[in-house]
Scaffold this motif. Structure first.
Motif, mmCIF file in Angstrom:
data_model
loop_
_atom_site.group_PDB
_atom_site.id
_atom_site.type_symbol
_atom_site.label_atom_id
_atom_site.label_comp_id
_atom_site.label_asym_id
_atom_site.label_seq_id
_atom_site.Cartn_x
_atom_site.Cartn_y
_atom_site.Cartn_z
ATOM 1 N N GLU A 286 -26.446 16.204 6.862
ATOM 2 C CA GLU A 286 -26.817 14.577 7.106
ATOM 3 C C GLU A 286 -25.422 13.829 8.063
ATOM 4 O O GLU A 286 -26.034 12.868 8.622
ATOM 5 N N ILE A 287 -24.468 14.091 7.620
ATOM 6 C CA ILE A 287 -23.271 13.401 8.334
ATOM 7 C C ILE A 287 -23.147 13.777 9.721
ATOM 8 O O ILE A 287 -23.094 13.217 10.772
ATOM 9 N N GLN A 288 -23.285 15.341 10.105
ATOM 10 C CA GLN A 288 -23.581 15.492 11.617
ATOM 11 C C GLN A 288 -24.551 14.982 12.252
ATOM 12 O O GLN A 288 -24.370 14.322 13.285
ATOM 13 N N ASP A 289 -25.776 14.673 11.542
ATOM 14 C CA ASP A 289 -26.869 14.015 12.314
ATOM 15 C C ASP A 289 -26.477 12.516 12.484
ATOM 16 O O ASP A 289 -27.106 11.920 13.391
ATOM 17 N N SER A 290 -25.737 11.863 11.657
ATOM 18 C CA SER A 290 -25.477 10.468 11.613
ATOM 19 C C SER A 290 -24.406 10.093 12.631
ATOM 20 O O SER A 290 -24.446 8.816 13.231
ATOM 21 N N GLU A 291 -23.719 11.156 13.015
ATOM 22 C CA GLU A 291 -22.424 10.816 14.097
ATOM 23 C C GLU A 291 -23.352 11.128 15.473
ATOM 24 O O GLU A 291 -22.897 11.071 16.421
#
Length: 175
Positions: free
Chosen positions: A170-175
């Motif tokens: 989720e965080i990888q996709d948001s960055e």
């Protein structure tokens, strides 16, 4: 200072590069890390006259800065790498401040790329342990911003001294 320099040289010796970030971060960084409202990292010191909202809190964790640094590197075409930062976080005893906060030295490392795996940060941790002449053990743990099945607490003599893990998708996709 000698120990810090020895650690830096050892980490550089295994292919990591030192990075330096501001001692400030954004309230949105705490949201990026998915930290609950009662997390100790959320008890950050707000600056009276910040440069900008993105630099309005004293850091309580190095993780957000490292995630942003890795994302910037990837956006600029650096598709693999190893970074580390030795810096301070600032932990207030109470808010609003009535006395100086505790300034605690921390080490944060980040790796990315096809050649890296969950075991790369473990190898970096072992490099640190070897240079401090200590032995680390590892046990499964969970943190809101790390992959639930690829996160481990780092223990020294049974005391948790850190953690390692893979950033959540989720965080990888948001960055």
């Amino acid at each position: 200072q000698k120990t810090e320099m020895r650690l830096k040289k050892a980490l550089c010796g295994v292919g990591a590069h030192e990075c330096i970030h501001y001692s400030f971060f954004s309230p949105s960084d705490l949201d990026l890390l998915k930290l609950p409202a009662d997390a100790p990292e959320r008890h950050a010191i707000r600056l009276i006259n910040p440069i900008s909202e993105e630099l309005s809190l004293m850091r309580t964790t190095l993780a957000a800065s490292m995630i942003h640094s890795i994302a910037r590197n990837q956006k600029r075409g650096n598709m693999e790498g190893r970074l580390f930062e030795m810096s301070s976080i600032f932990v207030p005893k109470a808010l609003p401040l009535t006395e100086y906060p505790k300034e605690q030295s921390m080490l944060c490392a980040g790796v990315w790329g096809d050649k890296e795996s969950f075991f790369t940060p473990k190898g970096l941790a072992e490099t640190v342990a070897e240079n401090l002449d200590v032995k680390f053990t590892y046990e499964r743990t969970e943190l809101p911003y790390l992959h639930p099945y690829q996160t481990a607490a780092i223990l020294c003599d049974g005391v948790e001294v850190g953690y390692l893990g893979k950033i959540s998708y989720e965080i990888q996709d948001s960055e």
